[in-house]
Design an enzyme around this catalytic site. Structure first.
Site, short mmCIF file in Angstrom:
data_model
loop_
_atom_site.label_atom_id
_atom_site.label_comp_id
_atom_site.label_asym_id
_atom_site.label_seq_id
_atom_site.Cartn_x
_atom_site.Cartn_y
_atom_site.Cartn_z
N GLY A 294 11.57 -7.48 -10.80
CA GLY A 294 10.22 -8.03 -10.90
C GLY A 294 9.49 -7.76 -9.61
N GLY B 122 -0.23 3.85 -0.98
CA GLY B 122 -0.74 2.56 -1.39
C GLY B 122 0.43 1.64 -1.64
CG HIS B 123 3.37 0.52 0.66
ND1 HIS B 123 3.98 1.30 -0.28
CD2 HIS B 123 3.87 0.92 1.84
CE1 HIS B 123 4.80 2.13 0.30
NE2 HIS B 123 4.74 1.93 1.60
N GLY C 252 6.71 9.36 -5.64
CA GLY C 252 5.97 8.25 -5.05
C GLY C 252 5.82 7.09 -6.02
CG ASP C 253 2.78 5.79 -7.02
OD1 ASP C 253 2.21 5.30 -6.03
OD2 ASP C 253 2.39 6.81 -7.61
CE LYS D 290 7.19 5.08 -0.91
NZ LYS D 290 6.76 5.46 -2.27
CE LYS E 128 11.35 -6.93 -5.16
NZ LYS E 128 11.82 -7.39 -6.46
CD GLN F 189 2.21 10.14 0.59
OE1 GLN F 189 2.79 10.59 1.57
NE2 GLN F 189 1.10 9.45 0.70
P1 GDP Z 1 4.99 2.02 -3.63
O1 GDP Z 1 3.86 2.82 -3.11
O2 GDP Z 1 6.24 2.84 -3.73
O3 GDP Z 1 5.19 0.73 -2.92
O4 GDP Z 1 4.64 1.68 -5.11
P2 GDP Z 1 3.50 0.75 -5.68
O5 GDP Z 1 2.64 0.14 -4.66
O6 GDP Z 1 2.85 1.53 -6.76
O7 GDP Z 1 4.36 -0.41 -6.27
C1 GDP Z 1 4.71 -0.42 -7.53
C2 GDP Z 1 4.15 -1.59 -8.29
O8 GDP Z 1 5.20 -2.17 -8.99
C3 GDP Z 1 3.55 -2.73 -7.50
O9 GDP Z 1 2.51 -3.30 -8.26
C4 GDP Z 1 4.70 -3.72 -7.34
O10 GDP Z 1 4.30 -5.06 -7.21
C5 GDP Z 1 5.40 -3.52 -8.63
N1 GDP Z 1 6.84 -3.69 -8.61
C6 GDP Z 1 7.72 -3.40 -7.60
N2 GDP Z 1 8.97 -3.65 -8.00
C7 GDP Z 1 8.89 -4.10 -9.28
C8 GDP Z 1 9.86 -4.51 -10.25
O11 GDP Z 1 11.06 -4.47 -10.03
N3 GDP Z 1 9.38 -4.88 -11.47
C9 GDP Z 1 8.07 -4.88 -11.79
N4 GDP Z 1 7.71 -5.27 -13.01
N5 GDP Z 1 7.14 -4.52 -10.90
C10 GDP Z 1 7.54 -4.13 -9.67
#
Ligand code: GDP
Length: 434
Positions: A421, A40-41, A12-13, A16, A18, A227
């Site tokens: 990013g 949590g997205h 997870g995390d 996804k 973005k 997840q």
């Molecule tokens: P999800 O549940 O899979 O969407 O994961 P999260 O919500 O924990 O997202 C991961 C975090 O990383 C978020 O704060 C995003 O804005 C950030 N993020 C996503 N892609 C990138 C990336 O390529 N680079 C960086 N530095 N941050 C990213």
């Protein structure tokens, strides 16, 4: 028509949120198929950061339909709160948010059980978010669940009778096993849930029909997993897993769409590995400068729980396993830029057990056995310069390119995009997925 499943390949995390947000531009429907408000997205756009726990992030795109499928368990209070949050931020949900009438509700007693169990378990705890998701899935499998369609006026009497016998059993457990004085009265529980149902009624429908009709009309549908694969109740590091089918197969059962309808499966893969909560994590770095770099630069703190995430090197064995379990057609690599300051990087290419045997897949006994495996690493030079915001493959430092190519080789899946990013613009596209 295109139908794509987006799935996390690790614990997870993976970022996804973005990628889903990015691909939503070309999608008509975004469908969540499992989990609850433990996901949590984080989505960043227009200079603002938004966090969603339940509603698919596609809701931020005007004109798109966001669907919560039958496989999702829904805390009506949490959903109402999220709808309020979206409205407060100027996002209209009317006519665009659809909730399955077959989705199971997380009832107040599910939350009570979750918290009581986790507090009693002490050292053996799974690390759940205490939001009642596990207990709601237990009742679903145990045929004691409560669904939205049960609240139709003509079904209320039957629901009341069922709930009465469900609560009789729950109250005995609460009293004699957990020594809790928080018992549940059928009329109060029913009245509370019915009031929430009335507010949610405009969003509730047969979402299987909706999604299948959309596919028949040639519209683009994206199934959004929450997840990650290694948290799948069947295929993850059991018992340190979530209670639902996170792998791509869950997209079918959790939305009422047949497997022949799925065309592509995109595995979202972080360029390193993180895990929140308890459970096996072979490539974990604890207390090392690398762990600190990944944690700090990657802001590795849970969006839902606020817990600091455990960090470690990329695990090629685990991701290859995820590729197999999901039938992945594409890889999306995220957070490459987080590793920009490292002089050298490791990738795990195999494991070794305590007897010195080489292992090429994640052992199924790992979660429950207390046994340890150690990663076998391949060391690669770091690129030690910024990849942040790069949008063209040609502009990528050679060593960073070599790294992502190696990840793809280990996974056995071609790369469709690389995220450099957090914002939408900071992305390298290698293939058009729709
Ligand atoms: P999800 O549940 O899979 O969407 O994961 P999260 O919500 O924990 O997202 C991961 C975090 O990383 C978020 O704060 C995003 O804005 C950030 N993020 C996503 N892609 C990138 C990336 O390529 N680079 C960086 N530095 N941050 C990213």
């Amino acid at each position: 028509m295109s139908s794509i499943v987006i799935v996390g390949t690790q614990w997870g995390d993976e970022g996804k949120g973005k990628i889903v947000d990015l691909l939503t531009g070309k999608t008509d429907l975004v469908v969540r198929y499992q989990g609850g408000n433990n996901a949590g997205h984080t989505v960043v756009f227009g200079g603002n950061t938004y966090v969603l726990h339940l509603v698919p992030s596609g809701i931020f795109h005007p004109g798109k339909t966001a669907v919560l499928g039958n496989g999702v368990v829904i805390d009506p209070a949490a959903l109402l709160e999220e709808i309020g949050y979206l409205k407060d931020h100027g996002v209209s949900v009317e006519g665009r948010l659809k909730v399955s009438d077959q989705a199971h509700l997380i009832m107040p007693y599910h939350k009570a059980f979750d918290k009581l169990r986790e507090s009693l378990k002490g050292a053996g705890k799974i690390g759940t978010t205490g939001r009642g998701i596990g207990p709601a899935y237990e009742d679903k499998a145990g045929r004691s669940g409560v669904r939205f369609c049960d609240f139709l006026p003509e079904n209320r009497k039957g629901l009341g009778e069922r709930l009465k016998s469900i609560l009789e059993e729950k109250n005995v457990l609460l009293k004699s096993h957990f020594h809790s004085d928080q018992l549940f009265d059928v009329d109060t529980v029913l009245a509370g849930a019915a009031a929430q149902y009335e507010k949610l009624k405009p969003f509730i429908c047969d979402t299987s029909l909706l999604v299948n009709e959309a596919l028949e009309q040639g519209r683009n549908v994206m199934f959004e997993g929450a997840q990650g694969t290694l948290l799948d109740v069947d295929h993850g590091t059991y018992p340190y897993v979530t209670s639902s089918s996170t792998a791509a197969g869950g997209a079918c059962t959790g939305s009422g769409v047949g497997p022949t309808r799925i065309q592509k499966v995109v595995g979202i893969t972080k360029a390193y590995t993180t895990r929140v909560g308890e459970g096996p994590f072979p490539t974990e770095e604890t207390g090392t400068p690398v762990a600190e770099t990944l944690q700090k630069r990657g802001h590795e703190v849970g969006a839902t729980t606020g817990r600091i995430r455990r960090c470690g090197w990329f695990d090629g064995v685990a991701v290859r396993q995820a590729a197999r379990l999901n039938g992945m057609t594409h890889l999306a690599i995220t957070k490459l830029d987080v590793m920009d300051t490292l002089d050298s990087v490791n990738v795990c290419v195999a494991y070794q057990d305590e007897q010195g045997n080489r292992l090429h897949s994640l052992p199924h006994w790992l979660g429950g056995s207390g046994r340890k495996i150690t990663p076998v690493y391949e060391e690669m030079p770091g690129w030690a310069c910024s990849t942040r915001g790069i949008t063209r493959l040609e502009d990528m430092p050679k060593l960073a390119r070599r790294y992502v190519d190696r990840l793809s080789e280990l996974a056995g899946v071609p790369i469709a995009l690389i995220s450099t990013g957090p914002s939408r613009e900071e992305t390298i596209f290698l293939e058009d997925l729709f």
